[in-house]
Write a protein that holds these residues in place. Structure first.
Motif, PDB file in Angstrom:
ATOM      1  N   ALA A  15      -5.005  -5.712  -5.544  1.00  0.00           N
ATOM      2  CA  ALA A  15      -4.209  -4.529  -5.843  1.00  0.00           C
ATOM      3  C   ALA A  15      -4.631  -3.420  -4.890  1.00  0.00           C
ATOM      4  CB  ALA A  15      -4.427  -4.093  -7.297  1.00  0.00           C
ATOM      5  N   VAL A  16      -3.725  -2.493  -4.621  1.00  0.00           N
ATOM      6  CA  VAL A  16      -4.013  -1.363  -3.755  1.00  0.00           C
ATOM      7  C   VAL A  16      -3.791  -0.086  -4.551  1.00  0.00           C
ATOM      8  CG1 VAL A  16      -3.325  -0.115  -1.677  1.00  0.00           C
ATOM      9  CG2 VAL A  16      -3.388  -2.606  -1.658  1.00  0.00           C
ATOM     10  N   SER A  17      -4.764   0.834  -4.478  1.00  0.00           N
ATOM     11  CA  SER A  17      -4.659   2.113  -5.161  1.00  0.00           C
ATOM     12  C   SER A  17      -5.653   3.089  -4.560  1.00  0.00           C
ATOM     13  CB  SER A  17      -4.964   1.923  -6.656  1.00  0.00           C
ATOM     14  OG  SER A  17      -4.862   3.142  -7.353  1.00  0.00           O
ATOM     15  N   HIS A  18      -5.244   4.338  -4.438  1.00  0.00           N
ATOM     16  CA  HIS A  18      -6.131   5.428  -4.025  1.00  0.00           C
ATOM     17  C   HIS A  18      -6.888   5.139  -2.730  1.00  0.00           C
ATOM     18  CE1 HIS A  18      -5.376   6.374  -8.251  1.00  0.00           C
ATOM     19  NE2 HIS A  18      -5.615   7.627  -7.921  1.00  0.00           N
ATOM     20  N   GLY A  19      -6.237   4.516  -1.765  1.00  0.00           N
ATOM     21  CA  GLY A  19      -6.861   4.274  -0.471  1.00  0.00           C
ATOM     22  C   GLY A  19      -7.795   3.080  -0.411  1.00  0.00           C
ATOM     23  N   TYR A  20      -7.762   2.238  -1.447  1.00  0.00           N
ATOM     24  CA  TYR A  20      -8.621   1.048  -1.486  1.00  0.00           C
ATOM     25  C   TYR A  20      -7.795  -0.185  -1.820  1.00  0.00           C
ATOM     26  CZ  TYR A  20     -12.624   4.190  -1.738  1.00  0.00           C
ATOM     27  OH  TYR A  20     -13.552   5.152  -1.469  1.00  0.00           O
ATOM     28  N   LEU A  21      -8.236  -1.316  -1.302  1.00  0.00           N
ATOM     29  CA  LEU A  21      -7.744  -2.605  -1.745  1.00  0.00           C
ATOM     30  C   LEU A  21      -8.804  -3.152  -2.691  1.00  0.00           C
ATOM     31  CD1 LEU A  21      -5.888  -5.353  -0.046  1.00  0.00           C
ATOM     32  CD2 LEU A  21      -8.076  -5.977  -1.008  1.00  0.00           C
ATOM     33  N   ASP A  54       0.795  -1.226   0.000  1.00  0.00           N
ATOM     34  CA  ASP A  54       0.000   0.000   0.000  1.00  0.00           C
ATOM     35  C   ASP A  54       0.827   1.275   0.000  1.00  0.00           C
ATOM     36  OD1 ASP A  54       0.932   0.182   2.598  1.00  0.00           O
ATOM     37  OD2 ASP A  54      -1.058   0.231   3.521  1.00  0.00           O
ATOM     38  N   GLY A  55       2.150   1.198   0.033  1.00  0.00           N
ATOM     39  CA  GLY A  55       2.981   2.391   0.065  1.00  0.00           C
ATOM     40  C   GLY A  55       3.080   3.006   1.448  1.00  0.00           C
ATOM     41  N   GLN A  56       2.409   2.437   2.432  1.00  0.00           N
ATOM     42  CA  GLN A  56       2.433   2.922   3.812  1.00  0.00           C
ATOM     43  C   GLN A  56       3.101   1.913   4.743  1.00  0.00           C
ATOM     44  OE1 GLN A  56       1.190   6.084   4.455  1.00  0.00           O
ATOM     45  NE2 GLN A  56       0.996   6.098   2.238  1.00  0.00           N
ATOM     46  N   GLY A  57       3.790   0.939   4.168  1.00  0.00           N
ATOM     47  CA  GLY A  57       4.486  -0.044   4.979  1.00  0.00           C
ATOM     48  C   GLY A  57       3.672  -1.279   5.308  1.00  0.00           C
ATOM     49  N   ASN A  58       2.608  -1.524   4.553  1.00  0.00           N
ATOM     50  CA  ASN A  58       1.777  -2.704   4.769  1.00  0.00           C
ATOM     51  C   ASN A  58       1.794  -3.597   3.541  1.00  0.00           C
ATOM     52  OD1 ASN A  58       0.501  -2.077   7.417  1.00  0.00           O
ATOM     53  ND2 ASN A  58      -0.248  -0.309   6.277  1.00  0.00           N
ATOM     54  N   LEU A  59       1.905  -4.883   3.785  1.00  0.00           N
ATOM     55  CA  LEU A  59       1.783  -5.886   2.738  1.00  0.00           C
ATOM     56  C   LEU A  59       0.463  -6.610   2.952  1.00  0.00           C
ATOM     57  CD1 LEU A  59       3.015  -7.618   0.418  1.00  0.00           C
ATOM     58  CD2 LEU A  59       3.958  -9.103   2.213  1.00  0.00           C
ATOM     59  N   PHE A  60      -0.401  -6.613   1.940  1.00  0.00           N
ATOM     60  CA  PHE A  60      -1.680  -7.315   2.012  1.00  0.00           C
ATOM     61  C   PHE A  60      -1.505  -8.671   1.346  1.00  0.00           C
ATOM     62  CE2 PHE A  60      -2.678  -2.929   2.565  1.00  0.00           C
ATOM     63  CZ  PHE A  60      -3.666  -2.939   3.530  1.00  0.00           C
ATOM     64  N   ILE A  61      -1.990  -9.700   2.007  1.00  0.00           N
ATOM     65  CA  ILE A  61      -1.834 -11.070   1.527  1.00  0.00           C
ATOM     66  C   ILE A  61      -3.216 -11.675   1.357  1.00  0.00           C
ATOM     67  CG2 ILE A  61      -0.840 -13.342   1.993  1.00  0.00           C
ATOM     68  CD1 ILE A  61       1.026 -11.747   4.036  1.00  0.00           C
ATOM     69  N   VAL A 119     -14.578  -6.164  -5.964  1.00  0.00           N
ATOM     70  CA  VAL A 119     -14.942  -5.324  -4.830  1.00  0.00           C
ATOM     71  C   VAL A 119     -13.786  -4.387  -4.522  1.00  0.00           C
ATOM     72  CG1 VAL A 119     -16.467  -7.068  -3.809  1.00  0.00           C
ATOM     73  CG2 VAL A 119     -14.078  -6.954  -3.077  1.00  0.00           C
ATOM     74  N   ARG A 120     -14.111  -3.323  -3.795  1.00  0.00           N
ATOM     75  CA  ARG A 120     -13.058  -2.492  -3.232  1.00  0.00           C
ATOM     76  C   ARG A 120     -13.336  -2.343  -1.745  1.00  0.00           C
ATOM     77  NH1 ARG A 120     -13.915   3.645  -5.593  1.00  0.00           N
ATOM     78  NH2 ARG A 120     -15.927   4.042  -4.613  1.00  0.00           N
ATOM     79  N   ILE A 121     -12.252  -2.309  -0.979  1.00  0.00           N
ATOM     80  CA  ILE A 121     -12.324  -2.224   0.474  1.00  0.00           C
ATOM     81  C   ILE A 121     -11.527  -0.999   0.904  1.00  0.00           C
ATOM     82  CG2 ILE A 121     -11.887  -3.391   2.664  1.00  0.00           C
ATOM     83  CD1 ILE A 121     -11.705  -6.034   1.027  1.00  0.00           C
TER      84      ILE A 121
END
Length: 184
Positions: free
Chosen positions: A89-95, A29-36, A114-116
């Motif tokens: 994918a992560v973009s613009h504040g959404y997963l 996410d560019g904020q130090g988080n990896l989403f799995i 979906v977007r979260i």
């Protein structure tokens, strides 16, 4: 982290001790988080602290907790997901994710996009069938389509692109701050 068919464990603990069932997708996410992306969860691994936490999913694809649709958002931790190898994918504040939902209208699985919200944790159905089959609207004309999205990407404007197995769709511009969704 290890992969196992024995289920999941380690929520809230060190990622190095976590047991994931079927990890199939990764996104930063560019904020130090990896989403799995896992079989019925999305995990968030804080790369600074090493702590892994459930970001989305209940682990129960049968019981219906909340039904995301075009008109109803759901808390990500109260939504059933089933990931069969699609990407995130992560973009613009959404997963963004392409889960399958049990479609109670047809009795089968229904592919969706979906977007979260990364900060809100709310799930919004953008395209596909969702839980109830979905009905196309002027805001979300791709609802109800069986899109079978396997790869997702976003551009700098927040538009969603996917590759799909069966149906390609170009929906044009969508109003109300919803992204354009393009199939290729």
């Amino acid at each position: 982290m290890c992969s196992s068919d024995l289920g999941h464990s380690g929520d809230g603990g060190p990622g190095t001790a976590a047991l994931l069932e079927y990890p199939t997708g990764l996104a930063l996410d560019g904020q130090g988080n990896l989403f799995i992306q896992d079989l019925d969860y999305v995990w968030r691994l804080n790369l600074s602290t090493g702590i892994i936490q459930t970001f989305a999913g209940t682990g129960d694809v049968i019981t219906t907790f909340c039904k995301p649709s075009a008109s109803q958002t759901c808390a990500a931790l109260q939504t059933n997901f089933y990931f069969l190898g699609s990407s995130i994918a992560v973009s613009h504040g959404y997963l963004y994710a392409a889960p399958e939902f049990i479609n109670y209208a047809s009795g089968g699985l229904s592919s969706s996009i979906v977007r979260i919200g990364l900060s809100s944790g709310l799930v919004q159905l953008l395209a596909g069938g969702g839980i109830d089959g979905g009905t196309p609207t002027s805001t979300y004309p791709a609802l109800g389509l069986n899109i079978e999205a396997s790869n997702l990407a976003m551009d700098s404007a927040g538009n969603v692109f996917f590759s799909g197995q069966y149906q390609a769709w170009n929906g044009g511009t969508q109003p109300n701050d919803s992204p354009l969704i393009d199939g290729i």
